[in-house]
Design a protein around this motif. Structure first.
Motif, PDB file in Angstrom:
ATOM      1  N   TYR A 329       0.913  -0.921   0.244  1.00 39.95           N
ATOM      2  CA  TYR A 329      -0.165   0.748   0.235  1.00 39.95           C
ATOM      3  C   TYR A 329       1.030   1.015   0.147  1.00 39.95           C
ATOM      4  O   TYR A 329       2.216   1.443   0.724  1.00 39.95           O
ATOM      5  N   LEU A 330       0.366   2.294  -0.605  1.00 39.17           N
ATOM      6  CA  LEU A 330       0.984   3.571  -1.048  1.00 39.17           C
ATOM      7  C   LEU A 330       0.777   4.763  -0.352  1.00 39.17           C
ATOM      8  O   LEU A 330      -1.090   4.593  -0.575  1.00 39.17           O
ATOM      9  N   LYS A 331       0.837   5.373   0.727  1.00 33.42           N
ATOM     10  CA  LYS A 331       0.385   7.181   0.444  1.00 33.42           C
ATOM     11  C   LYS A 331       1.354   8.203   1.241  1.00 33.42           C
ATOM     12  O   LYS A 331       2.288   7.883   1.111  1.00 33.42           O
ATOM     13  N   CYS A 332       1.242   9.059   0.980  1.00 37.05           N
ATOM     14  CA  CYS A 332       2.250  10.303   1.047  1.00 37.05           C
ATOM     15  C   CYS A 332       1.742  10.370   2.925  1.00 37.05           C
ATOM     16  O   CYS A 332       1.823  10.272   3.469  1.00 37.05           O
ATOM     17  N   THR A 333       3.434  11.290   2.541  1.00 36.16           N
ATOM     18  CA  THR A 333       4.110  10.654   3.726  1.00 36.16           C
ATOM     19  C   THR A 333       3.047  12.622   4.825  1.00 36.16           C
ATOM     20  O   THR A 333       3.036  12.762   5.740  1.00 36.16           O
ATOM     21  N   GLU A 334       2.957  13.639   3.840  1.00 35.76           N
ATOM     22  CA  GLU A 334       1.743  14.819   3.847  1.00 35.76           C
ATOM     23  C   GLU A 334       2.851  15.381   5.301  1.00 35.76           C
ATOM     24  O   GLU A 334       2.421  16.124   6.356  1.00 35.76           O
ATOM     25  N   TYR A 335       4.772  15.241   4.476  1.00 37.51           N
ATOM     26  CA  TYR A 335       5.185  16.073   5.236  1.00 37.51           C
ATOM     27  C   TYR A 335       4.957  17.739   5.571  1.00 37.51           C
ATOM     28  O   TYR A 335       5.697  18.416   6.005  1.00 37.51           O
ATOM     29  N   GLY A 336       4.371  18.190   4.145  1.00 36.80           N
ATOM     30  CA  GLY A 336       3.796  19.428   4.109  1.00 36.80           C
ATOM     31  C   GLY A 336       3.185  19.664   4.037  1.00 36.80           C
ATOM     32  O   GLY A 336       1.958  20.890   3.924  1.00 36.80           O
ATOM     33  N   GLY A 337       1.804  19.813   4.934  1.00 35.23           N
ATOM     34  CA  GLY A 337       0.710  19.253   6.004  1.00 35.23           C
ATOM     35  C   GLY A 337       0.011  18.516   4.955  1.00 35.23           C
ATOM     36  O   GLY A 337      -0.382  17.790   4.737  1.00 35.23           O
ATOM     37  N   SER A 338      -1.037  18.155   5.990  1.00 36.38           N
ATOM     38  CA  SER A 338      -2.003  17.083   5.979  1.00 36.38           C
ATOM     39  C   SER A 338      -3.264  17.478   5.195  1.00 36.38           C
ATOM     40  O   SER A 338      -3.814  19.032   5.207  1.00 36.38           O
TER      41      SER A 338
END
Length: 550
Positions: A329-338
Motif C-alpha cells: 500500500y502507498l500513501k503520502c507522508t504529508e510532511y508538507g501538511g495534512s
C-alpha cells in the motif's frame, strides 16, 4: 667554563637558569637554513656560563595545532623548575614562527620572571625588567616580521589564485582516480622547481566511472561502496577497502567532470575529465532526491521506491507491506501538511502505470523489423541537421566569449555584489562546457554506438509493458524499468500523472499518429544525445544486457 649541550629532561629539574636554543623553519624546503642558525646559537651558548639544550624543527605558524612547537618549546618551559632563557637567532625567528597565542603566553611568562628572550644576532635581550627602548625594539621587530609574514602569505594566496583561475591548475593532492606526477620539466631555468601535473590513474579511473554510474541509477552510498569494494577499489589514504565516507565525497566532487572547487567557487581545470557533465548532473539530482526522501523504510525493496511523489503536496509517497504476504500500500507522508491522504493498493497504481505509461510508447511487434531497417539507412537530412547544429553551437560559444569579455570590462558595476559577478561568469562558462561536449559528440559521429543503442531502445519499448506486468520479474527490475522512461511520476490519491523523457515522448507521439518515419528522424536528431547516453545508463543496461534475469 662553557657548558656542553644537555638533554632537556635533565635541565627541567635543575634549580639554576639554563638556555633553550631554538632553531626552526616553516617549510621543509628551508631545512638548509637550520645549520646556520644552529652554528650562531651554539657560538652564543659557548660564551655563556649556563647549561643549554638545543631543539630544531620545521613547522608553520599558520596551520594546525602546532604540536611540535608545543612539545619541544612550550611544554619544557612550563615544566621547568628554574629560569629558562629562550634563545632565538633573530627576532623574526621568534615573531614569524610563533602564533599570537604563543606570543601572549611568552609575554605572561616574561612578566612572571619565568623566562627571558635572547636574540643574539640582533643584540637584543629581554627580561622582566627590560627598559622601554628594548621592549619597543621587540615590538617593532614583531610588527615588521608580522607584516612581512602577512605579505608573504598574501603573495602565496595570489599565486594560488592565479594558478587556479588563470592556468586551471589544481594546487593540492589529486583526488582518487588521478595521480600527481612530476614532469621533470623546470618552469624558469635549471634551478627552479619542476612542473607538476595530474593524470588519470589507469588502474582506478574505471572504478570512479563505475561509482557515478551506480549512483546515477539511484543506488545508495552503501550499495555503491559495496560494489566498489567487490571490484577491488581501495582507499587513497591507507590502501584499505574504500570507506563509504570517501565514496560520498567522491560522488560530490566536480573535479571528475572538469571543474575544481576552490574557496567555495568552481573553476574549470586543464586535466582530463573522467565522466561527462550529464552524468555528473544526474548523480547530483539523485543525491538531492535521496537526501530529501530518506525514511525509516529506506532499507526495504519496493517497486516505487524513490520513483513517485505526491501529486498534491510534492512530498514523498511511502510504501508499506507486504500485508497478508502479498499486498503493498502507498500513501503520502504529508510532511508538507495534512491533506487527508489515503492508503492506496499498489496494484491500482501499477495498473495505471502499465496502461498509461508503458502502453503509451509500446511499439507494435509487427512494426519492429521495418523500424530497425529504417534506422540503419543513411540520411542526407541528418547530415544537414548536424551541420546546422554545429554552426549554431559554435556561434553561441563565440557569443558567450564576447559576453564574458563585456562583463569583465564592466566589472565595476558589481562592486556592491561581487559574488553576483562570479555566479554569472560561472553560469556562462558552464554553458560553454556543455556546448563543447555537444560539439564533441556530434563531431565524433558514434554511428555504430547510436544504432546499437537505438535498436536496444525500440526492442525494450516493445516489451516494457509485458515486463512490468509479469509477476515473475523481480521488484528491483521493475523499479529500474520505471526509472528508464520517466522524468516525473506523481500520485494524487486517485490517478497518476507523469512526464516522459524526450525519447519515450517521441515514441508515444509517433505511436498516436502512426508516423514511424518521423520517429526515425527524431531519433537521429532531437533524441540522438539521449540515445547515446544509454550506453552508460545502469538501469537500461541491466534490463537490456540480461533481459532473461527475472
Amino acid at each position: 667554563m662553557p657548558h656542553s649541550e644537555q638533554q632537556i629532561e635533565d635541565l627541567i629539574t635543575t634549580t639554576e637558569p639554563w638556555l633553550l636554543l631554538v632553531a626552526r623553519v616553516s617549510d621543509p624546503m628551508q631545512i638548509d637554513a637550520l645549520p646556520a642558525q644552529k652554528k650562531r646559537l651554539f657560538e652564543y651558548a659557548s660564551r655563556q656560563v649556563r647549561p643549554y639544550a638545543y631543539v630544531e624543527f620545521d613547522e608553520t605558524a599558520y596551520k594546525g595545532a602546532r604540536a611540535v612547537f608545543r612539545k619541544k618549546v612550550i611544554d619544557p618551559i612550563l615544566r621547568a623548575q628554574s629560569l629558562v632563557v629562550v634563545t632565538f637567532d633573530k627576532i623574526d625567528r621568534f615573531s614569524r614562527d610563533s602564533s599570537s597565542d604563543e606570543r601572549a603566553l611568552f609575554g605572561k611568562l616574561l612578566k612572571q620572571g619565568r623566562i627571558e628572550l635572547h636574540f643574539p644576532s640582533d643584540n637584543l635581550f629581554i627580561h622582566r625588567d627590560s627598559p622601554a627602548p628594548d621592549l619597543f625594539r621587540l615590538d617593532i621587530g614583531v610588527a615588521l616580521s608580522s607584516y612581512y609574514a602577512s605579505t608573504t602569505r598574501d603573495n602565496v594566496k595570489r599565486k594560488f589564485e592565479e594558478m587556479v583561475e588563470d592556468r586551471g591548475e589544481w594546487i593540492a593532492k589529486a583526488p582518487i582516480g588521478y595521480r600527481n606526477i612530476d614532469t621533470g620539466v623546470r618552469r624558469d631555468g635549471p634551478k627552479s622547481r619542476t612542473i607538476k601535473d595530474i593524470k588519470p590513474h589507469d588502474k582506478i579511473r574505471h572504478h570512479v566511472v563505475l561509482a557515478f554510474e551506480l549512483r546515477s541509477a539511484g543506488m545508495s552510498y552503501a550499495v555503491v561502496t559495496k560494489q566498489l569494494r567487490r571490484v577491488g577499489m581501495l582507499s587513497s589514504e591507507k590502501g584499505r577497502p574504500i570507506p563509504k565516507r570517501q565514496v560520498e565525497h567522491l560522488l560530490q566532487n566536480p573535479f571528475y567532470m572538469g571543474q575544481m572547487r576552490y574557496r567555495g567557487r568552481l573553476y574549470p581545470h586543464k586535466y582530463e575529465p573522467l565522466i561527462p557533465r550529464w552524468l555528473w548532473k544526474k548523480v547530483q539530482e539523485v543525491n538531492e532526491r535521496r537526501t530529501a526522501a530518506r525514511t525509516k523504510y529506506a532499507s526495504k525493496e519496493h517497486i516505487y521506491r524513490d520513483s513517485i511523489r505526491c501529486g498534491i503536496c510534492g512530498y514523498t509517497v511511502l510504501t508499506d507491506g507486504p500485508k497478508k504476504g502479498k499486498y503493498y500500500y502507498l500513501k503520502c507522508t504529508e510532511y508538507g501538511g495534512s491533506h487527508d491522504a489515503k492508503w492506496a493498493n499498489e496494484n491500482v497504481i501499477s495498473k495505471q502505470v502499465a496502461e498509461r505509461v508503458f502502453g503509451s510508447f509500446r511499439i507494435p511487434e509487427e512494426r519492429l523489423p521495418s523500424l530497425l531497417q529504417e534506422l540503419e539507412q543513411d540520411s542526407e537530412e541528418v547530415a544537414r541537421f548536424h551541420k546546422d547544429q554545429l554552426r549554431r553551437l559554435r556561434a553561441e560559444h563565440s557569443q558567450i566569449d564576447e559576453d564574458i569579455k563585456e562583463m569583465f570590462r564592466d566589472r565595476h558595476r558589481f562592486t556592491i555584489r561581487p559574488e553576483l559577478f562570479d555566479e554569472l561568469v560561472a553560469e556562462k562558462t558552464n554553458r560553454q562546457a556543455d556546448i563543447n561536449e555537444d560539439i564533441g559528440e556530434i563531431e565524433s559521429g558514434n554511428e555504430p554506438q547510436f544504432l546499437k543503442s537505438a535498436k536496444e531502445l525500440v526492442e525494450l519499448a516493445s516489451r516494457a509493458q509485458d515486463l512490468f506486468l509479469n509477476e515473475d520479474v523481480r521488484i528491483s527490475q521493475k523499479n529500474k524499468l520505471l526509472r528508464i522512461p520517466l522524468s516525473n511520476l506523481t500520485w494524487d490519491g486517485e490517478n497518476i500523472d507523469f512526464e516522459l523523457k524526450d525519447t519515450y515522448a517521441a515514441i508515444s507521439s509517433c505511436r498516436k499518429n502512426e508516423n514511424w518515419r518521423a520517429l526515425v528522424h527524431k531519433f537521429r536528431t532531437d533524441c540522438r544525445d539521449e540515445i547515446l547516453r544509454l550506453k552508460h545508463d545502469p538501469n537500461f543496461r541491466a534490463l537490456v544486457d540480461q533481459p532473461q534475469d527475472t
